[in-house]
Design a protein around this motif. Structure first.
Motif, PDB file in Angstrom:
ATOM      1  N   GLU A 112      47.383  28.181  38.376  1.00 59.91           N
ATOM      2  CA  GLU A 112      47.612  27.204  39.456  1.00 59.91           C
ATOM      3  C   GLU A 112      48.027  27.910  40.751  1.00 59.91           C
ATOM      4  O   GLU A 112      47.628  27.490  41.843  1.00 59.91           O
ATOM      5  CB  GLU A 112      48.681  26.174  39.059  1.00 59.91           C
ATOM      6  N   MET A 113      48.787  28.978  40.638  1.00 61.97           N
ATOM      7  CA  MET A 113      49.273  29.670  41.841  1.00 61.97           C
ATOM      8  C   MET A 113      48.171  30.472  42.516  1.00 61.97           C
ATOM      9  O   MET A 113      48.015  30.448  43.742  1.00 61.97           O
ATOM     10  CB  MET A 113      50.466  30.570  41.475  1.00 61.97           C
ATOM     11  N   VAL A 114      47.399  31.187  41.718  1.00 62.12           N
ATOM     12  CA  VAL A 114      46.276  31.959  42.277  1.00 62.12           C
ATOM     13  C   VAL A 114      45.267  31.012  42.923  1.00 62.12           C
ATOM     14  O   VAL A 114      44.788  31.258  44.046  1.00 62.12           O
ATOM     15  CB  VAL A 114      45.593  32.807  41.173  1.00 62.12           C
ATOM     16  N   LYS A 115      44.976  29.916  42.262  1.00 58.71           N
ATOM     17  CA  LYS A 115      44.002  28.940  42.777  1.00 58.71           C
ATOM     18  C   LYS A 115      44.484  28.381  44.116  1.00 58.71           C
ATOM     19  O   LYS A 115      43.721  28.341  45.092  1.00 58.71           O
ATOM     20  CB  LYS A 115      43.836  27.819  41.752  1.00 58.71           C
ATOM     21  N   ALA A 116      45.751  27.997  44.184  1.00 61.68           N
ATOM     22  CA  ALA A 116      46.283  27.425  45.429  1.00 61.68           C
ATOM     23  C   ALA A 116      46.228  28.457  46.557  1.00 61.68           C
ATOM     24  O   ALA A 116      45.877  28.130  47.697  1.00 61.68           O
ATOM     25  CB  ALA A 116      47.720  26.956  45.206  1.00 61.68           C
ATOM     26  N   ALA A 117      46.546  29.699  46.251  1.00 61.76           N
ATOM     27  CA  ALA A 117      46.540  30.740  47.287  1.00 61.76           C
ATOM     28  C   ALA A 117      45.120  31.017  47.772  1.00 61.76           C
ATOM     29  O   ALA A 117      44.866  31.116  48.982  1.00 61.76           O
ATOM     30  CB  ALA A 117      47.186  32.016  46.744  1.00 61.76           C
ATOM     31  N   LEU A 118      44.179  31.105  46.842  1.00 64.83           N
ATOM     32  CA  LEU A 118      42.787  31.371  47.244  1.00 64.83           C
ATOM     33  C   LEU A 118      42.231  30.208  48.047  1.00 64.83           C
ATOM     34  O   LEU A 118      41.524  30.410  49.036  1.00 64.83           O
ATOM     35  CB  LEU A 118      41.922  31.642  46.004  1.00 64.83           C
ATOM     36  N   GLU A 119      42.565  29.007  47.637  1.00 70.75           N
ATOM     37  CA  GLU A 119      42.069  27.822  48.375  1.00 70.75           C
ATOM     38  C   GLU A 119      42.654  27.763  49.784  1.00 70.75           C
ATOM     39  O   GLU A 119      42.060  27.161  50.677  1.00 70.75           O
ATOM     40  CB  GLU A 119      42.384  26.549  47.585  1.00 70.75           C
ATOM     41  N   ALA A 120      43.803  28.393  49.976  1.00 68.53           N
ATOM     42  CA  ALA A 120      44.406  28.451  51.313  1.00 68.53           C
ATOM     43  C   ALA A 120      43.865  29.641  52.112  1.00 68.53           C
ATOM     44  O   ALA A 120      44.319  29.896  53.230  1.00 68.53           O
ATOM     45  CB  ALA A 120      45.929  28.537  51.186  1.00 68.53           C
ATOM     46  N   GLY A 121      42.934  30.377  51.535  1.00 69.82           N
ATOM     47  CA  GLY A 121      42.312  31.487  52.253  1.00 69.82           C
ATOM     48  C   GLY A 121      43.119  32.771  52.226  1.00 69.82           C
ATOM     49  O   GLY A 121      42.883  33.674  53.039  1.00 69.82           O
ATOM     50  N   LEU A 122      44.054  32.864  51.284  1.00 71.94           N
ATOM     51  CA  LEU A 122      44.905  34.059  51.227  1.00 71.94           C
ATOM     52  C   LEU A 122      44.312  35.097  50.280  1.00 71.94           C
ATOM     53  O   LEU A 122      43.611  34.753  49.326  1.00 71.94           O
ATOM     54  CB  LEU A 122      46.306  33.670  50.728  1.00 71.94           C
ATOM     55  N   HIS A 123      44.635  36.348  50.554  1.00 72.82           N
ATOM     56  CA  HIS A 123      44.351  37.402  49.592  1.00 72.82           C
ATOM     57  C   HIS A 123      45.409  37.342  48.500  1.00 72.82           C
ATOM     58  O   HIS A 123      46.550  36.936  48.752  1.00 72.82           O
ATOM     59  CB  HIS A 123      44.403  38.770  50.269  1.00 72.82           C
ATOM     60  N   VAL A 124      45.039  37.748  47.292  1.00 73.94           N
ATOM     61  CA  VAL A 124      45.945  37.611  46.149  1.00 73.94           C
ATOM     62  C   VAL A 124      46.066  38.932  45.396  1.00 73.94           C
ATOM     63  O   VAL A 124      45.058  39.594  45.134  1.00 73.94           O
ATOM     64  CB  VAL A 124      45.432  36.509  45.185  1.00 73.94           C
ATOM     65  N   ILE A 125      47.303  39.271  45.077  1.00 71.79           N
ATOM     66  CA  ILE A 125      47.569  40.364  44.134  1.00 71.79           C
ATOM     67  C   ILE A 125      48.156  39.698  42.895  1.00 71.79           C
ATOM     68  O   ILE A 125      49.175  39.009  42.982  1.00 71.79           O
ATOM     69  CB  ILE A 125      48.597  41.355  44.704  1.00 71.79           C
ATOM     70  N   CYS A 126      47.501  39.838  41.762  1.00 67.66           N
ATOM     71  CA  CYS A 126      48.022  39.240  40.534  1.00 67.66           C
ATOM     72  C   CYS A 126      47.596  40.134  39.375  1.00 67.66           C
ATOM     73  O   CYS A 126      46.413  40.283  39.098  1.00 67.66           O
ATOM     74  CB  CYS A 126      47.488  37.822  40.344  1.00 67.66           C
ATOM     75  N   GLU A 127      48.576  40.716  38.750  1.00 63.64           N
ATOM     76  CA  GLU A 127      48.328  41.685  37.698  1.00 63.64           C
ATOM     77  C   GLU A 127      48.229  40.957  36.370  1.00 63.64           C
ATOM     78  O   GLU A 127      49.190  40.305  35.958  1.00 63.64           O
ATOM     79  CB  GLU A 127      49.576  42.565  37.649  1.00 63.64           C
ATOM     80  N   LYS A 128      47.163  41.007  35.692  1.00 62.30           N
ATOM     81  CA  LYS A 128      46.952  40.401  34.376  1.00 62.30           C
ATOM     82  C   LYS A 128      47.741  39.111  34.157  1.00 62.30           C
ATOM     83  O   LYS A 128      48.866  39.032  34.601  1.00 62.30           O
ATOM     84  CB  LYS A 128      47.249  41.401  33.266  1.00 62.30           C
ATOM     85  N   PRO A 129      47.261  38.137  33.432  1.00 64.14           N
ATOM     86  CA  PRO A 129      45.950  38.166  32.786  1.00 64.14           C
ATOM     87  C   PRO A 129      44.894  37.707  33.792  1.00 64.14           C
ATOM     88  O   PRO A 129      45.258  37.163  34.807  1.00 64.14           O
ATOM     89  CB  PRO A 129      46.097  37.150  31.658  1.00 64.14           C
TER      90      PRO A 129
END
Ligand SMILES: NC(=O)c1ccc[n+]([C@@H]2O[C@H](COP(=O)([O-])OP(=O)(O)OC[C@H]3O[C@@H](n4cnc5c(N)ncnc54)[C@H](O)[C@@H]3O)[C@@H](O)[C@H]2O)c1
Length: 117
Positions: A100-117
């Protein structure tokens, strides 16, 4: 980023979701990102599931109090209103929260760092 070498014109405005005081991996991400102090500037955070602890901890890290948010949704929404808003978020929460957090950040046009999974 290469250690000690400046490869970008300015540091990226960076925020963290999770990675609070007692977290295991948050401090490692901060140490890595700030290693040569040229690639990232920590500008905002929702570091902790507990909003009061988030403010206390984030202040100690040097983040402005008005950019310490009670939850990630507020952080993404409020930062989007700023001209100097966050550009990249590091998601360092338990695994079940990543999607949910990665999806919200990407939908806001942000770059994401998220280590596994
Ligand atoms: N532990 C390791 O050695 C390790 C190594 C590499 C990657 N990781 C990954 O890093 C991530 C975090 O692992 P950890 O061991 O640091 O976890 P942790 O449980 O030690 O820390 C999680 C942090 O997230 C915060 N948090 C929880 N829910 C939140 C929410 N809704 N909003 C904001 N903050 C919230 C907690 O307050 C805490 O500060 C996991 O995805 C894990 O797979 C862990």
């Amino acid at each position: 980023m290469l250690i000690g070498e400046k490869k970008i014109a300015r540091p990226l405005r960076w925020g963290m979701i999770g990675g609070g005081r007692t977290a295991n991996v948050g401090p490692k991400h901060r140490r890595g990102a700030l290693y040569d102090n040229t690639a990232f500037k920590l500008v905002c955070g929702a570091f902790d599931v507990d909003p009061a602890r988030n403010v206390e901890f984030g202040t100690n890290l040097g983040v402005d109090k008005d950019r310490l948010y009670p939850d990630y949704k507020t952080m993404i929404a409020e930062e989007a209103k700023r001209e100097d808003g966050v550009e990249v978020v590091d998601i360092a929460t338990p695994n079940f929260l990543h999607y949910e957090m990665v999806k919200a950040a990407l939908e806001a046009g942000l770059h994401v760092i998220c280590e596994k999974p």
